[in-house]
Enzyme design. Structure first.
Site, mmCIF file in Angstrom:
data_model
loop_
_atom_site.group_PDB
_atom_site.id
_atom_site.type_symbol
_atom_site.label_atom_id
_atom_site.label_comp_id
_atom_site.label_asym_id
_atom_site.label_seq_id
_atom_site.Cartn_x
_atom_site.Cartn_y
_atom_site.Cartn_z
ATOM 1 N N ASP A 86 47.813 37.534 53.568
ATOM 2 C CA ASP A 86 49.069 37.792 54.169
ATOM 3 C C ASP A 86 50.029 36.210 54.309
ATOM 4 O OD1 ASP A 86 47.866 39.018 57.161
ATOM 5 O OD2 ASP A 86 48.910 37.092 56.844
ATOM 6 N N HIS A 101 40.807 33.297 50.565
ATOM 7 C CA HIS A 101 40.747 34.427 49.688
ATOM 8 C C HIS A 101 42.312 34.514 48.863
ATOM 9 C CE1 HIS A 101 37.542 36.229 52.440
ATOM 10 N NE2 HIS A 101 36.925 35.321 51.688
#
Ligand code: BV8
Length: 214
Positions: A86, A101
């Site tokens: 996010d 990631h």
């Protein structure tokens, strides 16, 4: 160095990977966050990411994200390494952020490799399927991000926030920092597999503890 996981975004309403509420249509994230799942059913996996993008867009950074952005301003040599895909750290004002990631706000064509901001279309102009710009299980981490994180792990203090420390190689950064003499502080609601090994393990929600630490 700071290492964050899904737990730091939990109080912003974003489900963690392994906690309660992490399910979507009864699928566990590990079942969908893989190249095999995408190859088997790209529409389903894309739908999951579109749903998650909506959840993140609706979410606000919480006091924990904000505290880390302030910490960055106070500490001369500092890097925030996140496992999260996010963008709440950036929206809270953090600028020295490395995403191990990837990011959920990138679409990448599996044929031509073109990257773009997420689009509703399922296919690239070249006809290839569009996948999210994240690292799935079984995929290597971006080399530059990993190198940056491994270098930053040679630090005086490592703050580990909201991660179960189950996913590698991200979790390996914790013993790596300790091997370099770093003091390790963990902030987590629960005991984790590293709680006994760290120097200080603070039990509680990061949105409360991080402002207190600051
Ligand atoms: C790779 C992006 C090799 C996608 C993610 C056996 C041993 C060691 C390794 C492996 C193994 N078997 C398989 C592996 C490799 C595998 C792995 O580690 N698997 C695990 C499950 C064992 N790793 C990989 O596949 C990695 N790649 O190894 O490649 C390679 C090399 C060369 C060539 C080819 C291949 C890739 C891993 C990356 C996977 N992608 N995300 C997406 O998001 O859609 S990982 C995913 O898990 C998220 O990024 C998440 O951040 C990450 C880690 O989870 P956490 O963040 O810790 O979240 P979790 O829910 O687990 O925990 C939340 C924590 O917060 C809890 O502790 C909870 O108590 C706490 N919490 C909750 N609320 C709060 C809180 N704390 C504070 N305050 C709160 N309010």
């Amino acid at each position: 160095m700071v290492l964050t996981g899904a737990g730091i975004s939990a109080e912003s309403g974003i489900p963690t990977f392994r906690g309660a509420g992490g399910l979507w249509r009864n699928f566990r994230p590990e079942e969908l966050a893989t190249p095999e799942a995408f190859a088997r059913d790209p529409k389903l996996v894309r739908e999951w990411y579109q749903w998650r993008r909506g959840v993140v867009r609706e979410a606000q950074p919480n006091a924990g994200h904000v505290a880390l952005a302030e910490l960055e301003r106070r500490v001369p040599e500092y890097l925030l390494v996140t496992q999260n895909v996010d963008n709440l750290h950036e929206r809270a004002g953090s600028s020295k952020v490395t995403h191990l990631h990837g990011s959920i706000f990138i679409d990448r064509c599996i044929e031509c490799g073109r990257e773009m901001s997420p689009v509703p279309e399922e296919h690239c102009a070249c006809g290839g399927w569009l996948r999210p710009g994240v690292v799935w299980f079984g995929e290597p981490l971006p080399e530059a991000a990993w190198q940056e994180a491994a270098a930053a792990a040679q630090c005086e203090v490592l703050l580990v926030v909201g991660t179960s420390a189950l996913v590698y190689p991200a979790a390996a950064l914790i013993p790596q920092a300790q091997a370099c003499g770093a003091k390790v502080i963990e902030v987590n609601l629960e005991e984790t597999r590293v709680s006994d090994a760290v120097d200080v393990s603070l039990r509680g929600p990061s949105a409360r503890i991080l402002p207190e630490l600051l």
